[in-house]
Design a protein around this motif. Structure first.
Motif, PDB file in Angstrom:
ATOM      1  N   THR A 284       0.842  -1.198   0.000  1.00 24.91           N
ATOM      2  CA  THR A 284       0.000   0.000   0.000  1.00 24.91           C
ATOM      3  C   THR A 284       0.875   1.246   0.000  1.00 24.91           C
ATOM      4  N   VAL A 285       0.556   2.165  -0.888  1.00 26.28           N
ATOM      5  CA  VAL A 285       1.173   3.489  -0.883  1.00 26.28           C
ATOM      6  C   VAL A 285       0.062   4.505  -0.676  1.00 26.28           C
ATOM      7  N   ILE A 286       0.109   5.215   0.452  1.00 22.02           N
ATOM      8  CA  ILE A 286      -0.882   6.247   0.757  1.00 22.02           C
ATOM      9  C   ILE A 286      -0.317   7.588   0.295  1.00 22.02           C
ATOM     10  N   SER A 287      -0.952   8.170  -0.702  1.00 22.05           N
ATOM     11  CA  SER A 287      -0.472   9.422  -1.296  1.00 22.05           C
ATOM     12  C   SER A 287      -1.389  10.567  -0.889  1.00 22.05           C
ATOM     13  N   ARG A 288      -0.836  11.499  -0.134  1.00 24.57           N
ATOM     14  CA  ARG A 288      -1.639  12.612   0.378  1.00 24.57           C
ATOM     15  C   ARG A 288      -1.215  13.953  -0.231  1.00 24.57           C
ATOM     16  N   LYS A 311      -3.310   4.619  -2.790  1.00 20.92           N
ATOM     17  CA  LYS A 311      -4.556   5.144  -2.230  1.00 20.92           C
ATOM     18  C   LYS A 311      -4.357   6.639  -1.968  1.00 20.92           C
ATOM     19  N   THR A 312      -5.195   7.465  -2.549  1.00 23.61           N
ATOM     20  CA  THR A 312      -5.023   8.910  -2.403  1.00 23.61           C
ATOM     21  C   THR A 312      -5.917   9.470  -1.306  1.00 23.61           C
ATOM     22  N   GLU A 313      -5.429  10.522  -0.645  1.00 22.71           N
ATOM     23  CA  GLU A 313      -6.196  11.184   0.413  1.00 22.71           C
ATOM     24  C   GLU A 313      -5.911  12.682   0.372  1.00 22.71           C
ATOM     25  N   VAL A 314      -6.969  13.476   0.497  1.00 21.57           N
ATOM     26  CA  VAL A 314      -6.789  14.915   0.698  1.00 21.57           C
ATOM     27  C   VAL A 314      -6.475  15.114   2.175  1.00 21.57           C
ATOM     28  N   PHE A 315      -5.294  15.656   2.455  1.00 28.10           N
ATOM     29  CA  PHE A 315      -4.841  15.731   3.845  1.00 28.10           C
ATOM     30  C   PHE A 315      -3.802  16.833   3.979  1.00 28.10           C
ATOM     31  N   ASP A 316      -3.851  17.545   5.092  1.00 26.84           N
ATOM     32  CA  ASP A 316      -2.884  18.598   5.393  1.00 26.84           C
ATOM     33  C   ASP A 316      -1.729  17.987   6.182  1.00 26.84           C
ATOM     34  N   ALA A 317      -0.559  17.929   5.583  1.00 31.12           N
ATOM     35  CA  ALA A 317       0.594  17.306   6.232  1.00 31.12           C
ATOM     36  C   ALA A 317       1.046  18.061   7.470  1.00 31.12           C
ATOM     37  N   ALA A 318       0.617  19.318   7.592  1.00 30.96           N
ATOM     38  CA  ALA A 318       1.010  20.103   8.762  1.00 30.96           C
ATOM     39  C   ALA A 318       0.197  19.722  10.001  1.00 30.96           C
TER      40      ALA A 318
END
Length: 341
Positions: A284-288, A311-318
């Protein structure tokens, strides 16, 4: 009647406006315009050079605008500012464009995207810079080495200061010079679909000059890459356009099939797709990414390359989950290494 503007220069201007004012990715915006309009190969190369050249030297160019303009940069309209930037790039960093062409074509663009006063202003600034081309007012190196190198080689001041502390004057200047060299155009072979030899033969049949990358087996350098993303091999997912230095990241990570990898700032997907490829499409590679429209770029890339494990996700890395932060602090405490949260 308004004078007709040069189409390649106008296209470069629109691309730079997208990048500087709308936050567009340079390669994606460039490809969007080049694919939507019919240009000869020489015009494509010219547009590409103006866009990437202006971006590379923009730090220095903006400094010169501040020095030669009576109007502060913050008060210049975005369209006119980008007209000035492209004009200054042509004047200082190219050796085949006459001063008259760089100035006159910029004035025409200023008239179209501004008004009469805008064209006069652009003409005055560019002509003044052209007259002083051999004695541009760079910072005094003897008084502030970091500021001088920052402006001379178009790098952020904080970066130059850090490098000076780490490497000293001579090595830092050499590094800055090398960093401004034009990198070769590289693609990554998708060995899940095709072998390097097979792709090389296909590219050669399509008229591209190809040679091996400098460091990685899956890297190919294309000498004449114009419109390479319009060919059938790209659409079939046989390769991904990616700088070889960017490919090194996934190699250093050395992920294994079956692992779970989190890419927290992944758009447009070069590293995530490379990691998935190295993992043989197992795991699994989770790409945000924080932006929905950038997530779509990852989705497009993974579909084209045939990589189901992303697997893509809209996410704020901060923004970190509190439990994750606690685990990180505990982990680094055991290693006696400080962690900044």
């Amino acid at each position: 009647m308004r004078a007709k503007v040069d189409k390649p220069r106008e296209t470069a201007l629109k691309i730079l406006y997208d990048i500087n004012e709308k936050g567009a990715y340079s390669n994606i915006s460039l490809n969007k315009y080049l694919n939507s309009l019919e240009f000869e190969s020489v015009d494509r190369a010219f547009i590409t050079d103006i866009v990437y050249g202006t971006l590379k030297w923009q730090y220095t160019i903006d400094y010169l605008i501040e020095k030669f303009s009576l109007i502060k940069i913050k008060k210049i309209s975005p369209w006119i500012l980008n007209v000035l930037r492209t004009g200054i790039y042509q004047l200082i960093y190219t050796d085949k464009i006459p001063v008259s062409a760089a100035c006159n074509e910029s004035v025409k663009l200023a008239a179209k995207y501004g008004h009469t006063a805008s064209s006069k202003y652009v003409n005055a600034v560019l002509r003044n810079i052209a007259r002083n081309k051999e004695s541009l007012p760079y910072p005094d190196r003897s008084k502030d080495t970091a500021h001088y190198l920052s402006i001379k080689y178009s790098h952020p001041l904080w970066m130059v200061k850090d490098w000076l502390d780490l490497f000293g004057d001579e090595f830092t200047e050499g590094l800055l010079k090398a960093n401004n060299d034009v990198a070769p155009f590289t693609v990554r072979v998708n060995d899940l679909k095709i072998s390097k030899k097979e792709l090389t033969d296909i590219l050669a049949e399509d008229g591209f000059e190809v040679e091996n990358g400098k460091y990685l087996d899956e890297a190919l350098i294309i000498k004449n890459p114009s419109a390479v993303q319009k060919i059938e091999a790209f659409a079939k997912g046989y390769f991904q356009v990616q700088d070889e230095s960017s490919m090194l990241v996934a190699k250093v990570l050395d992920s294994k099939p079956g692992e779970t990898i989190l890419d927290v700032c992944s758009a447009p997907g070069g590293k995530s797709t490379h990691i998935a490829q190295i993992m043989k499409n197992r795991g699994t590679v989770i790409s945000r990414d924080i932006h929905e429209h950038k997530i779509k770029l990852i989705e497009q890339a993974k579909e084209r390359l045939g990589l189901e494990i992303i697997k893509t996700e809209v996410f704020d890395a901060a923004v970190l989950d509190s439990k994750l932060v606690g685990k990180l602090i505990g982990f680094w405490w055991m290693l006696r290494v400080p962690v900044l949260v």
